[in-house]
Write a protein that holds these residues in place. Structure first.
Motif, PDB file in Angstrom:
ATOM      1  N   ASP A 221       0.821  -1.217   0.000  1.00  0.00           N
ATOM      2  CA  ASP A 221       0.000   0.000   0.000  1.00  0.00           C
ATOM      3  C   ASP A 221       0.854   1.265   0.000  1.00  0.00           C
ATOM      4  OD1 ASP A 221      -2.280  -1.488  -0.086  1.00  0.00           O
ATOM      5  OD2 ASP A 221      -2.912  -1.084   1.975  1.00  0.00           O
TER       6      ASP A 221
ATOM      7  N   LYS B  68       1.866   1.714  -3.584  1.00  0.00           N
ATOM      8  CA  LYS B  68       0.723   2.237  -4.334  1.00  0.00           C
ATOM      9  C   LYS B  68       0.554   3.727  -4.081  1.00  0.00           C
ATOM     10  CE  LYS B  68      -2.044  -2.023  -4.368  1.00  0.00           C
ATOM     11  NZ  LYS B  68      -3.261  -2.687  -3.843  1.00  0.00           N
ATOM     12  N   ALA B  69       0.603   4.133  -2.814  1.00  0.00           N
ATOM     13  CA  ALA B  69       0.404   5.544  -2.470  1.00  0.00           C
ATOM     14  C   ALA B  69       1.437   6.425  -3.158  1.00  0.00           C
ATOM     15  CB  ALA B  69       0.464   5.720  -0.957  1.00  0.00           C
TER      16      ALA B  69
ATOM     17  N   GLU C 162      -0.872  -7.198  -8.689  1.00  0.00           N
ATOM     18  CA  GLU C 162      -2.083  -6.394  -8.599  1.00  0.00           C
ATOM     19  C   GLU C 162      -1.998  -5.289  -9.645  1.00  0.00           C
ATOM     20  OE1 GLU C 162      -2.850  -5.063  -4.621  1.00  0.00           O
ATOM     21  OE2 GLU C 162      -2.653  -7.082  -3.779  1.00  0.00           O
TER      22      GLU C 162
ATOM     23  N   ALA D  31      -4.083  -2.010 -11.675  1.00  0.00           N
ATOM     24  CA  ALA D  31      -5.187  -1.054 -11.801  1.00  0.00           C
ATOM     25  C   ALA D  31      -5.096  -0.374 -13.163  1.00  0.00           C
ATOM     26  CB  ALA D  31      -5.127   0.000 -10.703  1.00  0.00           C
TER      27      ALA D  31
ATOM     28  N   ARG E 235      -9.121   3.587  -8.859  1.00  0.00           N
ATOM     29  CA  ARG E 235      -8.282   3.045  -7.784  1.00  0.00           C
ATOM     30  C   ARG E 235      -8.635   1.603  -7.442  1.00  0.00           C
ATOM     31  NH1 ARG E 235      -5.417   6.683  -3.896  1.00  0.00           N
ATOM     32  NH2 ARG E 235      -4.929   8.558  -5.106  1.00  0.00           N
ATOM     33  N   SER E 236      -9.269   0.911  -8.354  1.00  0.00           N
ATOM     34  CA  SER E 236      -9.626  -0.489  -8.137  1.00  0.00           C
ATOM     35  C   SER E 236      -8.597  -1.399  -8.794  1.00  0.00           C
ATOM     36  CB  SER E 236     -11.020  -0.788  -8.709  1.00  0.00           C
ATOM     37  OG  SER E 236     -12.009  -0.091  -7.986  1.00  0.00           O
ATOM     38  N   PHE E 237      -8.091  -2.347  -8.017  1.00  0.00           N
ATOM     39  CA  PHE E 237      -7.087  -3.291  -8.489  1.00  0.00           C
ATOM     40  C   PHE E 237      -7.705  -4.677  -8.659  1.00  0.00           C
ATOM     41  CE2 PHE E 237      -4.548   0.027  -6.663  1.00  0.00           C
ATOM     42  CZ  PHE E 237      -3.342   0.015  -7.340  1.00  0.00           C
TER      43      PHE E 237
ATOM     44  N   ARG F  71      -6.259  -8.638  -8.508  1.00  0.00           N
ATOM     45  CA  ARG F  71      -5.089  -9.459  -8.174  1.00  0.00           C
ATOM     46  C   ARG F  71      -5.055 -10.672  -9.100  1.00  0.00           C
ATOM     47  NH1 ARG F  71      -5.616 -10.730  -2.694  1.00  0.00           N
ATOM     48  NH2 ARG F  71      -4.327  -8.930  -2.138  1.00  0.00           N
TER      49      ARG F  71
ATOM     50  N   ALA G 228     -11.456  -0.844  -3.650  1.00  0.00           N
ATOM     51  CA  ALA G 228     -10.736   0.332  -4.125  1.00  0.00           C
ATOM     52  C   ALA G 228      -9.731   0.812  -3.087  1.00  0.00           C
ATOM     53  CB  ALA G 228     -11.723   1.441  -4.467  1.00  0.00           C
ATOM     54  N   PHE G 229      -8.579   1.259  -3.558  1.00  0.00           N
ATOM     55  CA  PHE G 229      -7.510   1.714  -2.669  1.00  0.00           C
ATOM     56  C   PHE G 229      -7.870   3.075  -2.072  1.00  0.00           C
ATOM     57  CE2 PHE G 229      -3.543   4.058  -1.973  1.00  0.00           C
ATOM     58  CZ  PHE G 229      -2.858   3.166  -1.163  1.00  0.00           C
TER      59      PHE G 229
END
Length: 381
Positions: free
Chosen positions: A310, A313-314, A355, A357, A364-366, A368, A380-381
């Motif tokens: 995460d 991702k951020a 993962e 997107a 923001r939806s991944f 896997r 969603a992240f």
């Protein structure tokens, strides 16, 4: 505001190279057709008729055959399964080199990189910085926005080596990905004055070669020693806890090692040895590269001593300098195309998962994807 966007479709194939290709082409026919149309249109615009197109692409097919005849067998399978011409499948797998050569021929030998808004920002979090103790490897892929409708995720089950998982443009044999031996690769655009002065193996096939390797040393050899037509940056990692970045000129590779438990790379040369030996000619196309890798490293450093997926991702969702940002919303590109961050890819080689997107500046939806399991849609992240 984030919006719902269709996940990248997935296909799992097995058997001989030809059988795998045929399953691939049949399973994702519409996307393969769209991918072939996207790049074939460029040759049409340059004035190539069918005879000229065949002559141009055959040159690269010969180069690929020398590197591995099974790649052409797999491409023939994709062509037969999808109903797309074989030469168009070769074109997809060598699109950077084919289009550049086409422009050289039409511009009386003046080399020109196609669609210079090919960005990408990649990063590896080493085990000593990972909250789980396992390496994390990820990337934003910046390219034509319409490739959100032509890219796919492919899983290949092999009898002659490790299974692998790759995010790739439909019809292609590999882009970024990981394999069952724990080897992972991402790649991004670099440019130098040495580009297009020799003929080498198409970049996508070098990445595919990496994913076929059981041993990391052989994966590094494939990147560092294979002759290329143009420059490229390739970031390699292994589940055993090592990662390295190779800034590749056509005839030479310059290693960049982790620093503070991280590797971060955008689209400018950083190796002091490379900068002493060649000229970075890509900056006019990607001037924001100078702050993109700085921003990702800064955000990861500020996130703490131990980092997870995460946190990566951020950092890759960063909007500093938008639309010339790490996470790029669709905007007009300098080649007349619509440019965007097409995908964000986060890989955990120890788990055999990826993962992904689509169009992360808008979504923001991944999903896997896995070497062993069916795809799973994540919150969603």
């Amino acid at each position: 505001m984030a919006q719902a966007i269709t996940p990248f479709p997935f296909v799992s194939v097995s058997g001989t190279p030809y059988e795998r290709g045929r399953q691939y082409g049949a399973g994702l026919r519409d996307r393969v057709v769209a991918s072939a149309r996207l790049y074939g249109k460029t040759l049409d615009e340059l004035g190539y008729d069918s005879v000229g197109k065949t002559r141009l692409i055959k040159r690269f097919a010969t180069q690929i055959e020398g590197f591995g005849a099974h790649y052409l067998e797999e491409m023939r399978g994709v062509a037969d399964g999808s109903g797309v011409a074989f030469e168009d499948i070769v074109m997809i797998n060598a699109r950077t080199e084919v289009i550049a050569q086409a422009r050289r021929e039409k511009d009386a030998g003046i080399a020109e990189v196609p669609d210079p808004d090919d960005g990408c920002t990649g990063a590896v979090i080493m085990p000593e910085r990972s909250v789980t103790g396992a390496l994390i490897h990820g990337q934003n892929w910046d390219w034509r926005a319409e490739c959100a409708e032509t890219a796919i995720v492919l899983r290949v089950r092999r009898d002659d080596g490790p299974d692998f998982l790759t995010f790739v443009e439909a019809g292609g044999l590999a882009r970024c990905g990981l394999n069952a031996a724990g080897v992972a690769i991402t790649a991004n655009y670099l440019e130098s004055e040495r580009d297009f002065t020799q003929t080498g193996v198409p970049l996508s096939l070098i990445r595919r070669k990496v994913l076929e390797q059981e041993h990391f040393a052989l994966a590094m050899r494939a990147v560092a020693t294979t002759p290329k037509t143009c420059s490229n940056n390739m970031m390699l990692s292994t589940v055993q806890g090592f990662a390295i970045d190779f800034e590749c000129a056509p005839d030479e590779a310059f290693p960049v090692y982790p620093s503070d438990g991280l590797i971060v790379h955008a689209n400018h040369w950083t190796s002091p040895v490379a900068l002493a030996k060649l000229r970075d000619t890509g900056i006019p196309s990607v001037p924001e590269s100078f702050y993109r890798d700085w921003r990702v490293r800064k955000l990861l450093s500020e996130a703490g001593g131990k980092l997870g997926p995460d946190d990566l991702k951020a950092a890759l969702f960063d909007t500093f300098g938008t639309p010339y940002s790490v996470c790029r919303p669709p905007r007009p590109g300098s080649g007349g195309n619509l440019s965007a961050t097409v995908s964000m890819v986060i890989m955990e080689p120890a788990n055999g998962t990826m993962e992904v997107a689509p169009l992360p500046a808008l979504n923001r939806s991944f999903t896997r994807y896995s070497l062993t399991e069916d795809p799973v849609t994540l919150a969603a992240f």
